[in-house]
Design an enzyme around this catalytic site. Structure first.
Site, PDB file in Angstrom:
ATOM      1  CG  HIS A   1      -2.097  -0.891   1.077  1.00 55.99           C
ATOM      2  ND1 HIS A   1      -3.195  -0.849   1.901  1.00 55.99           N
ATOM      3  CD2 HIS A   1      -2.371  -1.853   0.154  1.00 55.99           C
ATOM      4  CE1 HIS A   1      -4.083  -1.738   1.507  1.00 55.99           C
ATOM      5  NE2 HIS A   1      -3.607  -2.377   0.454  1.00 55.99           N
TER       6      HIS A   1
ATOM      7  CE1 TYR B   1      -5.544   4.070   8.578  1.00 53.84           C
ATOM      8  CE2 TYR B   1      -6.119   4.074  10.898  1.00 53.84           C
ATOM      9  CZ  TYR B   1      -5.323   3.632   9.868  1.00 53.84           C
ATOM     10  OH  TYR B   1      -4.308   2.737  10.127  1.00 53.84           O
TER      11      TYR B   1
ATOM     12  N   PRO C   1      -4.696   0.037  18.539  1.00 54.72           N
ATOM     13  CG  PRO C   1      -6.379  -1.437  17.895  1.00 54.72           C
ATOM     14  CD  PRO C   1      -5.898  -0.646  19.050  1.00 54.72           C
TER      15      PRO C   1
ATOM     16  CE  LYS D   1       3.531   3.424  13.518  1.00 54.34           C
ATOM     17  NZ  LYS D   1       4.194   3.094  12.292  1.00 54.34           N
TER      18      LYS D   1
ATOM     19  CE1 TYR E   1      -1.431   4.293   9.317  1.00 57.48           C
ATOM     20  CE2 TYR E   1      -0.116   2.909   7.862  1.00 57.48           C
ATOM     21  CZ  TYR E   1      -1.289   3.152   8.543  1.00 57.48           C
ATOM     22  OH  TYR E   1      -2.312   2.243   8.473  1.00 57.48           O
TER      23      TYR E   1
END
Ligand code: FAD
Length: 386
Positions: A72, A201, A292, A296, A382
């Site tokens: 991704h 998200y 979550p 991580k 990220y």
């Protein structure tokens, strides 16, 4: 039994460390209180940052990840009526990989089988002894009911948040930090192709929602719920309706399918006051946990493995303890960065029911959509570039 490193726990931390040590000619014995089948089927993490993928490649367990995993290049962030792509590759030239923890676990187990590395599953009564000395030991009862003892030079506590290793450290609660969040995630696994090419998200006044996936046929979705909610209150239809409403966007449709698993998970941040004591070292969830939202947990376990692995290689192969003595300090720097990022993502995206908080969150997200510097900061955290 005698070995150099006794590893308690055969989750990702324990088996990655076992493979790292084996690669450098260091012996270890692994014990695990669950069965192999249970550990391999446990649905948890599913997103790997650049450093974790590199570690798996170095350890020779990334073949299937590269074949079956999904690379991704970014994520989508959404507020009602607007979905924005954060393009990691364009911003910082790195990507992440979607590949389930169940698959990582199977790949690590297969590598252990190939190397003839025995893992003692279904053990009970695990206890740590003499961790202040140069010759600590671990006792346990094996699955046939025999009492066993592992004599070793180092113990790696890879036994997760609830395991015995952290509790073996005197006064470990001093300097430990914990935040329990006032919301939980209702997570489902569904047999249906993803409705998106990358993770979504979504902020919504009803609460956060997330669309992730495990493969091109299996989806993992989450919605924010009250921590006191009961899974029995959530029929499959109600879950799909909440997901569709919170992720609604003109021209986009959330396809539904068979839900194969659903549960509610609590969200907490925790950092142990000590990550080591004498010859005991805590790795992964045994020493720290995160909610979550920023994906991580597994990745910071992989970071610990590298830091501890490097220290142990110097300790055993060069008789130099300096890096090992700095394990806690090195690991904690990354752990706090990860803890902050997970807290930031969590508090930015989960609603509290307070309209003032809602407006602040919306302002922050809309500012992020326009501001490349903020997007770059998100991307770096990220994908785990530190
Ligand atoms: C529902 C859920 C979703 C998650 N989603 C994500 C995500 O999207 N991304 C992400 O990065 N992370 C995620 N995480 C976190 C991630 O799964 C963990 O951070 C990761 O598993 C940590 O690995 P670990 O080996 O340190 O601990 P664990 O996976 O907990 O492994 C510890 C092992 O020790 C064993 N053990 C415990 N007690 C004993 C004992 N007495 N004796 C011997 N063995 C023992 C346990 O059975 C277990 O196998 C999620 C976690 C959960 C629970």
């Amino acid at each position: 039994m005698k070995t150099q490193v006794a590893i308690i726990g055969a989750g990702p931390s324990g088996l990655l460390l076992n493979r790292y040590l084996a690669k450098h000619g260091i012996e270890s014995i692994v014990i695990e209180d669950r069965s192999r089948e249970y550990v391999e089927a446990r649905i948890r993490a599913g997103l790997l940052e650049t450093q974790s993928v590199k570690l798996m490649e170095e350890l020779g367990v990334a073949d299937r990840l590269y074949k079956e995993g999904m690379e991704h290049k970014g994520i989508y962030l959404q507020v009602p009526g607007e979905r924005h792509h954060i393009d990691f590759e364009e911003l910082i030239g790195h990507t992440v990989w979607v590949y389930g923890q169940t698959e990582i676990q199977k790949d690590l187990d297969a590598a252990c089988d190939k190397a003839g590395q025995e893992i003692h599953y279904e053990v009970t009564e695990v206890a740590l002894h003499d961790i202040d000395s140069d010759h600590p030991s671990v006792t346990f009862v094996d699955k046939d009911g025999n009492s066993q003892k592992i004599e070793c030079a180092v113990i790696a506590g890879c036994d997760g948040f609830w395991g015995p290793s952290r509790k073996a450290i005197p006064d470990v609660e001093v300097g430990s930090f914990e935040r329990v969040y006032p919301y939980s995630w209702l997570g489902i696994l569904a047999n249906v192709a993803p409705s998106t090419d990358e993770l979504i998200y979504a902020w919504h006044p009803d609460g956060f929602a997330m669309h992730s996936m495990r493969s091109d046929k299996v989806r993992r979705l989450y919605i924010q719920v009250d921590p006191n909610d009961d899974i029995a209150n959530w029929s499959d239809d109600r879950i799909w309706e909440a997901l569709a409403k919170r992720m609604e966007l003109t021209g986009w449709e959330l396809k539904t399918g068979e839900i194969t698993e659903k549960n509610i998970l609590a969200m907490r941040s925790f950092v142990s006051g000590k990550l080591s004591h004498g010859r005991l070292f805590l790795v992964g969830d045994a020493g720290h946990t995160v909610p979550p939202t920023g994906a991580k947990g597994l990745n910071s376990a992989a970071n610990d493995v590298r830091f501890l692995g490097e220290g142990l290689v110097d300790f055993f192969n060069k008789k130099d303890a300096s890096l090992l003595n700095r394990y806690s300090e090195r690991a904690k720097e990354t752990i706090w960065r990860v803890t902050h990022f997970s807290w930031w993502m969590t508090t930015m995206l989960h609603t509290s029911g307070n309209e003032f908080d809602n407006q602040l969150q919306l302002s922050q997200l809309k500012h992020l959509f326009k501001n490349k510097a903020l997007q770059t900061n998100l991307a770096e955290n990220y994908v785990g570039i530190r």
